[in-house]
Design an enzyme around this catalytic site. Structure first.
Site, mmCIF file in Angstrom:
data_model
loop_
_atom_site.group_PDB
_atom_site.id
_atom_site.type_symbol
_atom_site.label_atom_id
_atom_site.label_comp_id
_atom_site.label_asym_id
_atom_site.label_seq_id
_atom_site.Cartn_x
_atom_site.Cartn_y
_atom_site.Cartn_z
ATOM 1 N N ASP A 1 -1.287 6.325 6.704
ATOM 2 C CA ASP A 1 -2.406 5.518 6.212
ATOM 3 C C ASP A 1 -2.711 4.483 7.294
ATOM 4 O O ASP A 1 -1.963 3.524 7.471
ATOM 5 C CB ASP A 1 -1.997 4.840 4.892
ATOM 6 C CG ASP A 1 -3.064 3.865 4.392
ATOM 7 O OD1 ASP A 1 -4.096 3.679 5.075
ATOM 8 O OD2 ASP A 1 -2.848 3.281 3.310
ATOM 9 N N TRP B 1 0.820 -1.215 0.000
ATOM 10 C CA TRP B 1 0.000 0.000 0.000
ATOM 11 C C TRP B 1 0.850 1.260 0.000
ATOM 12 O O TRP B 1 0.475 2.265 -0.622
ATOM 13 C CB TRP B 1 -1.017 -0.032 1.140
ATOM 14 C CG TRP B 1 -2.057 -1.066 0.844
ATOM 15 C CD1 TRP B 1 -2.227 -2.255 1.458
ATOM 16 C CD2 TRP B 1 -3.029 -1.013 -0.217
ATOM 17 N NE1 TRP B 1 -3.254 -2.962 0.857
ATOM 18 C CE2 TRP B 1 -3.751 -2.213 -0.165
ATOM 19 C CE3 TRP B 1 -3.339 -0.079 -1.200
ATOM 20 C CZ2 TRP B 1 -4.781 -2.508 -1.072
ATOM 21 C CZ3 TRP B 1 -4.364 -0.355 -2.095
ATOM 22 C CH2 TRP B 1 -5.064 -1.554 -2.027
ATOM 23 N N LYS C 1 -12.647 -1.813 7.014
ATOM 24 C CA LYS C 1 -11.981 -2.872 7.785
ATOM 25 C C LYS C 1 -12.453 -2.823 9.237
ATOM 26 O O LYS C 1 -13.133 -3.722 9.694
ATOM 27 C CB LYS C 1 -10.470 -2.722 7.666
ATOM 28 C CG LYS C 1 -9.998 -3.028 6.249
ATOM 29 C CD LYS C 1 -8.855 -2.177 5.827
ATOM 30 C CE LYS C 1 -8.613 -2.142 4.348
ATOM 31 N NZ LYS C 1 -8.538 -3.419 3.659
HETATM 32 N N1 PMP Z 1 -4.339 1.357 2.321
HETATM 33 C C1 PMP Z 1 -4.420 0.182 2.978
HETATM 34 C C2 PMP Z 1 -3.471 -0.065 4.109
HETATM 35 C C3 PMP Z 1 -5.373 -0.756 2.605
HETATM 36 O O1 PMP Z 1 -5.437 -1.932 3.240
HETATM 37 C C4 PMP Z 1 -6.265 -0.464 1.538
HETATM 38 C C5 PMP Z 1 -7.365 -1.422 1.122
HETATM 39 N N2 PMP Z 1 -7.156 -2.727 1.267
HETATM 40 C C6 PMP Z 1 -6.147 0.746 0.880
HETATM 41 C C7 PMP Z 1 -5.182 1.637 1.300
HETATM 42 C C8 PMP Z 1 -7.033 1.095 -0.279
HETATM 43 O O2 PMP Z 1 -8.292 1.413 0.191
HETATM 44 P P1 PMP Z 1 -9.521 1.701 -0.795
HETATM 45 O O3 PMP Z 1 -9.812 0.434 -1.506
HETATM 46 O O4 PMP Z 1 -10.596 2.153 0.131
HETATM 47 O O5 PMP Z 1 -9.102 2.794 -1.724
#
Ligand code: PMP
Length: 370
Positions: A178, A108, A202
């Site tokens: 994040d 991520w 989550k």
């Molecule tokens: N950052 C992290 C740490 C994630 O786990 C995720 C989704 N799994 C995201 C960003 C992306 O999130 P979204 O799908 O809501 O854009």
């Protein structure tokens, strides 16, 4: 084998969208046709109505109490998921002659960087690629640019299962974090961060809601020329009503925050339950004589996403199909890493971890050294 309740619900180990506490779903179900005092569903009323205003204000107050958000931070309820934040953060916070510093501790962080490079100057100050993102740096391992606009990090890498479990001191640079996959899983010293964001699907409810917590002084960086939706300042000035916010997600978030405060007893209590559940799974991995191999180095292990592999792909497939017979669902690791990932977010009941533990031990006893 017991499932979560008389209602047919599996033990849900999904990485997100993920399990929601049963009592929260039941309350939402009860209020779906008419929210008390409203005569309509929360989905059917104006985002500018006094009733919705109260829902949103209460959700924010609970969040502020749970995390101890200082006065000089604003809370935003937004849309677009965390991926939109990957773009909004650099578009708002980068500055002339400054360089955004990125810590890459997993997939991520890399995704966030790939958006930041489109907006301006970036520098990778630490990258865990050489060991396949199985560990984390300490502040002493990282030298930040003197002219860093911000330091970006991911508190919990959902795919690899590595987590910063503490709010480290990175110096004076604003830290952007994040927290998508460990939001509200533990107490956080918000004052150590300039900006925190988390998608809700989550630990905080519904896909479609993203929570942003931003320190006041950083709002001056948002330039008028930015597209409206992408400008944090406009959202702050309009108290998250610059456009129609994700009203049902905010409502559900409020119910989850209430559950955390009133049923769980706050984030310290949540953390001890999360620690206990994670330990019980990692103990099985560690006692398996190498049958289960954890991905993360032990001191960087995530309390939210427990990642491990089995000796070969055939056993992995067999593990997943037998797990399903025990009502253990969504244990397949992310396609980029493989293996098994047990996501044990806040809503995971102890019973789910017990059943998984027992299954892992039995499976190993049947298959080790054969
Ligand atoms: N950052 C992290 C740490 C994630 O786990 C995720 C989704 N799994 C995201 C960003 C992306 O999130 P979204 O799908 O809501 O854009």
């Amino acid at each position: 084998m017991a499932v979560e309740s008389a209602v047919e619900r599996l033990f849900n180990f999904s990485a997100g969208p993920a399990a929601i506490p049963l009592c929260v779903l039941q309350q939402a179900q009860k209020e779906l046709l008419s929210m008390p005092g409203c005569g309509a569903s929360v989905m059917e009323i104006s985002h500018r109505s006094s009733q919705f205003g109260e829902v949103m204000a209460k959700a924010e107050q609970r969040l502020r109490r749970l995390l101890g958000v200082p006065e000089n931070y604003r809370v935003l309820f937004m849309q677009g998921g965390s991926r939109l934040q990957f773009s909004m953060v650099p578009m708002n916070l980068m500055g002339e002659g400054l360089v955004a510093n990125y810590l890459l501790t997993g997939a991520w962080g890399k995704n966030a960087l790939s958006e930041a490079v489109k907006a301006g100057a970036t520098k990778v100050v630490w990258d865990g690629a050489a060991t396949n993102y199985d560990r984390l740096p300490a502040p002493a391992d990282v030298s930040l640019d003197a002219n860093a606009s911000y330091l970006y990090l991911t508190s919990n890498e959902t795919i690899q299962g590595v987590q910063f479990q503490e709010d480290l001191d990175w110096g004076d640079v604003p830290v952007v974090c994040d927290m998508s996959s460990d939001f509200l899983s533990r107490p956080v010293d918000v004052s150590r961060y300039g900006l925190i964001f988390a998608c809700a699907q989550k630990n905080a409810g519904l896909a479609g809601l993203t929570v942003v917590i931003i320190r006041d002084d950083l709002l001056q960086r948002s330039k008028d020329a930015l597209p409206g939706y992408l400008n944090y300042r406009l959202h702050v000035d309009a108290n998250s009503l610059w456009n129609t916010p994700p009203t049902f997600g905010i409502y559900l978030f409020g119910l989850i925050a209430k559950w955390l405060e009133e049923e769980i007893g706050g984030l310290s209590a949540m953390l001890s339950r999360n620690r206990d559940q994670a330990k019980r799974l990692y103990d099985v991995v560690d006692a398996s004589d190498g049958f289960y191999q954890g991905h993360a180095q032990p001191d960087c292990r995530s309390l939210m996403n427990v990642t491990f592999r089995l000796p070969n792909d055939d056993l992995q497939s067999q593990f997943l199909s037998e797990a399903a017979e025990h009502h253990l669902d969504a244990l397949k690791g992310h396609r980029s890493v493989g293996g098994i990932r047990a996501s044990i977010y806040n809503a995971m009941a102890d019973a789910g971890v017990d059943v998984l533990r027992q299954f892992m031990n039995e499976f190993r006893d049947r298959h080790a050294n054969r």
